[in-house]
Design a protein around this motif. Structure first.
Motif, mmCIF file in Angstrom:
data_model
loop_
_atom_site.group_PDB
_atom_site.id
_atom_site.type_symbol
_atom_site.label_atom_id
_atom_site.label_comp_id
_atom_site.label_asym_id
_atom_site.label_seq_id
_atom_site.Cartn_x
_atom_site.Cartn_y
_atom_site.Cartn_z
ATOM 1 N N SER A 162 -5.776 -12.513 -74.829
ATOM 2 C CA SER A 162 -4.837 -11.661 -75.588
ATOM 3 C C SER A 162 -4.456 -12.426 -76.842
ATOM 4 C CB SER A 162 -3.597 -11.356 -74.745
ATOM 5 O OG SER A 162 -3.959 -10.682 -73.552
ATOM 6 N N LEU A 163 -5.136 -12.097 -77.938
ATOM 7 C CA LEU A 163 -4.998 -12.872 -79.174
ATOM 8 C C LEU A 163 -4.221 -12.082 -80.213
ATOM 9 C CD1 LEU A 163 -8.667 -14.200 -79.398
ATOM 10 C CD2 LEU A 163 -6.677 -15.323 -78.379
ATOM 11 N N ILE A 164 -3.319 -12.768 -80.888
ATOM 12 C CA ILE A 164 -2.503 -12.091 -81.893
ATOM 13 C C ILE A 164 -2.899 -12.551 -83.290
ATOM 14 C CG2 ILE A 164 -0.142 -11.805 -82.751
ATOM 15 C CD1 ILE A 164 0.646 -11.804 -79.737
ATOM 16 N N PHE A 165 -3.141 -11.558 -84.113
ATOM 17 C CA PHE A 165 -3.447 -11.783 -85.523
ATOM 18 C C PHE A 165 -2.310 -11.200 -86.346
ATOM 19 C CE2 PHE A 165 -7.411 -12.235 -83.404
ATOM 20 C CZ PHE A 165 -8.173 -13.100 -84.176
ATOM 21 N N PRO A 213 1.796 -7.301 -86.769
ATOM 22 C CA PRO A 213 1.010 -7.976 -85.742
ATOM 23 C C PRO A 213 -0.109 -7.081 -85.212
ATOM 24 C CG PRO A 213 3.058 -7.174 -84.799
ATOM 25 C CD PRO A 213 3.089 -6.812 -86.255
ATOM 26 N N ILE A 214 -1.229 -7.705 -84.903
ATOM 27 C CA ILE A 214 -2.394 -7.015 -84.348
ATOM 28 C C ILE A 214 -2.764 -7.735 -83.061
ATOM 29 C CG2 ILE A 214 -4.793 -6.347 -84.756
ATOM 30 C CD1 ILE A 214 -2.906 -5.180 -86.894
ATOM 31 N N LEU A 215 -2.898 -6.978 -81.984
ATOM 32 C CA LEU A 215 -3.280 -7.567 -80.698
ATOM 33 C C LEU A 215 -4.754 -7.285 -80.434
ATOM 34 C CD1 LEU A 215 -2.520 -8.905 -77.961
ATOM 35 C CD2 LEU A 215 -1.889 -6.617 -77.158
ATOM 36 N N PRO A 261 5.532 -2.260 -79.178
ATOM 37 C CA PRO A 261 4.091 -2.028 -79.069
ATOM 38 C C PRO A 261 3.366 -2.500 -80.323
ATOM 39 C CG PRO A 261 5.297 0.067 -79.173
ATOM 40 C CD PRO A 261 6.310 -1.017 -79.242
ATOM 41 N N MET A 262 2.177 -3.024 -80.119
ATOM 42 C CA MET A 262 1.392 -3.512 -81.265
ATOM 43 C C MET A 262 0.107 -2.705 -81.392
ATOM 44 S SD MET A 262 1.500 -7.651 -81.099
ATOM 45 C CE MET A 262 2.172 -7.914 -79.450
ATOM 46 N N GLU A 263 -0.385 -2.598 -82.615
ATOM 47 C CA GLU A 263 -1.717 -2.019 -82.849
ATOM 48 C C GLU A 263 -2.707 -2.889 -82.073
ATOM 49 O OE1 GLU A 263 -2.378 -1.267 -86.971
ATOM 50 O OE2 GLU A 263 -4.525 -1.599 -86.784
ATOM 51 N N THR A 264 -3.516 -2.266 -81.203
ATOM 52 C CA THR A 264 -4.305 -3.045 -80.246
ATOM 53 C C THR A 264 -5.775 -2.637 -80.238
ATOM 54 O OG1 THR A 264 -2.327 -3.227 -78.863
ATOM 55 C CG2 THR A 264 -4.421 -3.753 -77.814
ATOM 56 N N THR A 322 -2.493 -0.148 -72.665
ATOM 57 C CA THR A 322 -2.234 -0.671 -74.006
ATOM 58 C C THR A 322 -2.469 0.360 -75.105
ATOM 59 O OG1 THR A 322 -4.521 -1.468 -74.195
ATOM 60 C CG2 THR A 322 -2.890 -3.012 -73.315
ATOM 61 N N GLY A 323 -3.152 1.453 -74.777
ATOM 62 C CA GLY A 323 -3.506 2.434 -75.799
ATOM 63 C C GLY A 323 -4.471 1.869 -76.827
ATOM 64 N N ALA A 324 -5.245 0.867 -76.400
ATOM 65 C CA ALA A 324 -6.117 0.162 -77.333
ATOM 66 C C ALA A 324 -7.275 1.037 -77.806
ATOM 67 C CB ALA A 324 -6.680 -1.091 -76.666
ATOM 68 N N ARG A 325 -7.741 0.720 -79.011
ATOM 69 C CA ARG A 325 -8.981 1.300 -79.520
ATOM 70 C C ARG A 325 -10.121 0.368 -79.094
ATOM 71 N NH1 ARG A 325 -10.180 1.556 -85.954
ATOM 72 N NH2 ARG A 325 -12.434 1.822 -85.790
ATOM 73 N N VAL A 326 -11.146 0.915 -78.466
ATOM 74 C CA VAL A 326 -12.272 0.117 -77.996
ATOM 75 C C VAL A 326 -13.238 -0.095 -79.157
ATOM 76 C CG1 VAL A 326 -14.205 0.015 -76.366
ATOM 77 C CG2 VAL A 326 -12.022 1.022 -75.651
ATOM 78 N N VAL A 327 -13.540 -1.352 -79.442
ATOM 79 C CA VAL A 327 -14.371 -1.683 -80.609
ATOM 80 C C VAL A 327 -15.314 -2.853 -80.294
ATOM 81 C CG1 VAL A 327 -12.654 -0.939 -82.334
ATOM 82 C CG2 VAL A 327 -12.649 -3.311 -81.511
ATOM 83 N N GLU A 328 -16.309 -3.004 -81.176
ATOM 84 C CA GLU A 328 -17.118 -4.227 -81.166
ATOM 85 C C GLU A 328 -16.292 -5.297 -81.848
ATOM 86 O OE1 GLU A 328 -20.839 -3.777 -83.185
ATOM 87 O OE2 GLU A 328 -21.433 -5.842 -82.782
ATOM 88 N N ILE A 329 -16.202 -6.467 -81.241
ATOM 89 C CA ILE A 329 -15.267 -7.477 -81.732
ATOM 90 C C ILE A 329 -15.975 -8.711 -82.304
ATOM 91 C CG2 ILE A 329 -14.685 -9.134 -79.883
ATOM 92 C CD1 ILE A 329 -12.135 -6.752 -81.307
ATOM 93 N N GLN A 330 -17.236 -8.918 -81.882
ATOM 94 C CA GLN A 330 -17.933 -10.150 -82.288
ATOM 95 C C GLN A 330 -18.517 -10.035 -83.684
ATOM 96 O OE1 GLN A 330 -19.446 -13.220 -79.745
ATOM 97 N NE2 GLN A 330 -20.482 -11.563 -78.667
#
Ligand code: 5CA
Length: 137
Positions: free
Chosen positions: A30-33, A41-43, A92-95, A129-137
């Motif tokens: 769980s990394l915060i930018f 903040p972005i999770l 809540p953070m944008e995740t 988390t309501g996260a958006r699923v994305v490619e992260i690498q």
């Protein structure tokens, strides 16, 4: 969901994987930018096996991002680095959720301290988390 407390550290993804007895890829980091222009903040919930591509993350966020420092992490998450949980934050953070986590039936995340973890499914993590699923690498 059950929280498991370990006697030894689960501060890093490698340590967590060893304690739980799973592949490092099954550990949720769980990394915060911090978005550089807006300061928001972005999770990022990423597989323990992956590194975040900051350029790619910036393209989702819509502005440049930088790694948050320890003080910012605590202020926005309520947790110290090494124990940041993916939920339970003051606001809540944008995740964003790493799509590579979806290949596992069960994944493990930090439960708020550097020696506590809990298991869940990727679908549960996305829903909570309501996260958006994305490619992260
Ligand atoms: N409990 C484990 C497994 S869930 C855990 O919290 N892992 S983690 O990857 O989510 O958190 C550790 C991360 O914090 C490291 O990957 C590192 O990127 C980041 N970190 C460590 N020290 C600092 C620091 N001083 N400033 C900013 N980020 C840091």
């Amino acid at each position: 969901m059950t929280v498991i407390e370990f006697t030894e550290s689960t501060r890093t993804a490698q340590e967590a994987a060893a304690r739980v007895g799973v592949e490092v890829g099954q550990i949720v980091k769980s990394l915060i930018f911090r978005a550089v222009h807006s300061g928001r903040p972005i999770l990022v919930l990423t597989s323990g096996a992956n590194r975040v591509n900051e350029q790619r993350l910036a393209s989702y966020v819509g502005e440049p991002v930088e790694r948050a420092d320890a003080e910012f992490v605590r202020a926005v998450s309520g947790f110290a680095i090494g124990g940041v949980a993916p939920l339970g934050h003051p606001q809540p953070m944008e995740t964003y959720l790493d799509q590579d986590l979806l290949r596992y039936e069960q994944i493990w995340a930090a439960a708020g301290t550097p020696n506590a973890m809990f298991a869940l499914t990727p679908a549960q993590l996305q829903e909570i988390t309501g996260a958006r699923v994305v490619e992260i690498q």
